[in-house]
Write an enzyme that holds these catalytic residues in place. Structure first.
Site, PDB file in Angstrom:
ATOM      1  N   ARG A  16     -24.327  -3.722  -5.320  1.00 43.69           N
ATOM      2  CA  ARG A  16     -23.658  -3.155  -4.153  1.00 43.69           C
ATOM      3  C   ARG A  16     -24.665  -2.394  -3.304  1.00 43.69           C
ATOM      4  NH1 ARG A  16     -18.396  -1.699  -2.652  1.00 43.69           N
ATOM      5  NH2 ARG A  16     -18.402  -0.204  -0.943  1.00 43.69           N
ATOM      6  N   ASP A  60      -6.083   4.966  -5.292  1.00 39.32           N
ATOM      7  CA  ASP A  60      -6.178   3.922  -4.273  1.00 39.32           C
ATOM      8  C   ASP A  60      -5.007   2.986  -4.547  1.00 39.32           C
ATOM      9  OD1 ASP A  60      -6.743   1.995  -2.423  1.00 39.32           O
ATOM     10  OD2 ASP A  60      -8.896   2.011  -2.786  1.00 39.32           O
ATOM     11  N   ASP A 103       0.835  -1.208   0.000  1.00 38.93           N
ATOM     12  CA  ASP A 103       0.000   0.000   0.000  1.00 38.93           C
ATOM     13  C   ASP A 103       0.868   1.256   0.000  1.00 38.93           C
ATOM     14  OD1 ASP A 103      -3.078  -0.874   0.910  1.00 38.93           O
ATOM     15  OD2 ASP A 103      -1.533  -2.247   1.610  1.00 38.93           O
ATOM     16  N   THR A 142      -7.347  -4.649   0.061  1.00 34.40           N
ATOM     17  CA  THR A 142      -6.167  -5.145   0.780  1.00 34.40           C
ATOM     18  C   THR A 142      -6.419  -6.506   1.408  1.00 34.40           C
ATOM     19  OG1 THR A 142      -5.461  -2.867   1.228  1.00 34.40           O
ATOM     20  CG2 THR A 142      -4.465  -4.595   2.562  1.00 34.40           C
ATOM     21  N   LYS A 176     -13.960  -5.935  -9.794  1.00 35.89           N
ATOM     22  CA  LYS A 176     -15.345  -6.223 -10.203  1.00 35.89           C
ATOM     23  C   LYS A 176     -15.784  -5.286 -11.327  1.00 35.89           C
ATOM     24  CE  LYS A 176     -16.789  -5.697  -5.965  1.00 35.89           C
ATOM     25  NZ  LYS A 176     -15.540  -5.726  -5.180  1.00 35.89           N
ATOM     26  N   ASP A 182     -14.255   3.500  -1.852  1.00 38.16           N
ATOM     27  CA  ASP A 182     -15.241   2.466  -2.165  1.00 38.16           C
ATOM     28  C   ASP A 182     -15.775   2.605  -3.585  1.00 38.16           C
ATOM     29  OD1 ASP A 182     -15.385   1.080   0.341  1.00 38.16           O
ATOM     30  OD2 ASP A 182     -16.364   2.853   1.169  1.00 38.16           O
ATOM     31  N   ILE A 221      -3.674   0.271  -3.135  1.00 29.92           N
ATOM     32  CA  ILE A 221      -4.062  -1.148  -3.146  1.00 29.92           C
ATOM     33  C   ILE A 221      -5.527  -1.188  -2.725  1.00 29.92           C
ATOM     34  CG2 ILE A 221      -3.766  -3.455  -2.174  1.00 29.92           C
ATOM     35  CD1 ILE A 221      -1.418  -2.770  -3.829  1.00 29.92           C
ATOM     36  N   ASP A 222      -6.398  -1.415  -3.682  1.00 24.88           N
ATOM     37  CA  ASP A 222      -7.821  -1.531  -3.370  1.00 24.88           C
ATOM     38  C   ASP A 222      -8.136  -3.015  -3.177  1.00 24.88           C
ATOM     39  OD1 ASP A 222     -10.576  -0.535  -3.173  1.00 24.88           O
ATOM     40  OD2 ASP A 222     -10.866  -1.726  -4.984  1.00 24.88           O
ATOM     41  N   GLU A 272      -4.822   7.442  -0.327  1.00 24.16           N
ATOM     42  CA  GLU A 272      -5.349   6.861   0.906  1.00 24.16           C
ATOM     43  C   GLU A 272      -4.381   6.852   2.072  1.00 24.16           C
ATOM     44  OE1 GLU A 272      -7.910   2.963   2.318  1.00 24.16           O
ATOM     45  OE2 GLU A 272      -6.878   2.931   0.402  1.00 24.16           O
ATOM     46  N   SER A 324     -12.252  -5.893  -4.290  1.00 22.87           N
ATOM     47  CA  SER A 324     -11.675  -4.749  -5.005  1.00 22.87           C
ATOM     48  C   SER A 324     -12.459  -4.296  -6.222  1.00 22.87           C
ATOM     49  CB  SER A 324     -10.232  -5.039  -5.410  1.00 22.87           C
ATOM     50  OG  SER A 324     -10.158  -5.758  -6.627  1.00 22.87           O
TER      51      SER A 324
END
Length: 296
Positions: free
Chosen positions: A273, A135, A46, A140, A259, A285, A137-138, A71, A256
């Site tokens: 979602r 982001d 990250d 994690t 999708k 998000d 590392i989306d 982030e 993550s």
């Protein structure tokens, strides 16, 4: 405006961040996973990914002013007792940059250089000017499990998203939605990118293959439709919606923004979602991957 220079820089930055993260994931031990104050996990990948993207964008674009909304922050890294972890992050960033031929002769980075690069992500953004949103590392938790994750980067100009780049290092180059282990394929690692009004494309995250345009699924038979949901506890309303729509297939759970990428290239027809009660939504998000879903 085409934003060709910005797109090239973004692709280079995200590809290198993916390279760094892949190396970390292969050797990650549970003891190397920290827990942040919001109780979410964070790893060297990250921090290293955020530093790399910051450094590459500044080197490639040399902007008069540079705004990055990202982030991670360095508060914990600057505390006594974090020296070994920080040295490891610094080495990751240096080694990854050295693996890029165009940076081979660049001056070596110090630990403070890496910390400052991470702290470049403190911008508050805004509705005017240029702002990068990252982001590093989306997903994690998926990263820690050795499964799906993404590195997502977008450029906002005057409050509007004009381009997005997303690396999905464990996503197969060919669709594998519905299979038990999508990270077990040999040909994995996708780089998705899009510029507003020009469509969305995908190419291998490593190598020089030509980009291929991606298109959403044209399947209108809901009984055969595949739908994705987040890798959390099952959400009852999802099952209810699927039943009302006549969808018979079980949901595919994935971590993550990978999708979004899967839907953009037609691997699935629907991504559901609905936020769990008590779950705090953040910019991470939803952004920056949503621009990738515009490939038509």
């Amino acid at each position: 405006m085409s934003y060709e220079k910005e797109l090239a820089a973004a692709k280079k930055a995200v590809s290198l961040a993916a390279r760094l993260s892949q190396g970390v994931q292969k050797t990650l031990f549970q003891s190397e996973v920290w827990t942040k104050s919001d109780r979410t996990p964070v790893t060297a990948a990250d921090f290293g990914s955020q530093a790399l993207v910051s450094i590459v964008l500044e080197r490639e674009l040399q902007p008069a002013t540079f705004s990055l909304v990202a982030e991670e922050e360095t508060g914990e890294l600057r505390k006594q007792g974090s020296e070994v972890f920080l040295e490891g992050i610094t080495k990751l960033v240096k080694d990854t940059l050295a693996s890029e031929e165009s940076y081979a002769d660049s001056p070596p980075l110090s630990t403070e250089d890496v910390l400052n690069a991470i702290d470049c992500g403190k911008s508050e953004g805004g509705c005017s000017g240029y702002h990068w949103v990252l982001d590093p590392i989306d997903g994690t938790r998926g990263f820690v499990r050795g499964e799906q994750y993404a590195v997502g980067l977008a450029l906002l100009v005057e409050g509007k998203v004009v381009l997005g780049v997303m690396a999905c290092p464990n996503l197969p180059l060919a669709s594998a939605v519905g299979e038990t282990d999508m990270s077990s394929k040999e040909n994995v690692g996708c780089l998705f990118f899009a510029t507003a009004g020009l469509g969305a494309y995908v190419q291998p995250v490593e190598g020089h293959s030509l980009p291929q345009k991606v298109r959403v699924s044209s399947n209108e038979n809901l009984e055969e439709a595949k739908f994705l949901e987040s890798y959390h506890k099952p959400i009852p309303i999802h099952s209810s919606i699927a039943e009302k729509l006549g969808i018979t297939a079980l949901p595919v759970r994935m971590d993550s923004q990978a999708k979004y990428a899967a839907v953009s290239r037609g691997d699935a027809e629907i991504y559901l979602r609905f936020t769990l009660c008590g779950h705090r939504e953040t910019i991470w998000d939803h952004a920056p991957g949503f621009i990738i879903t515009t490939g038509k």
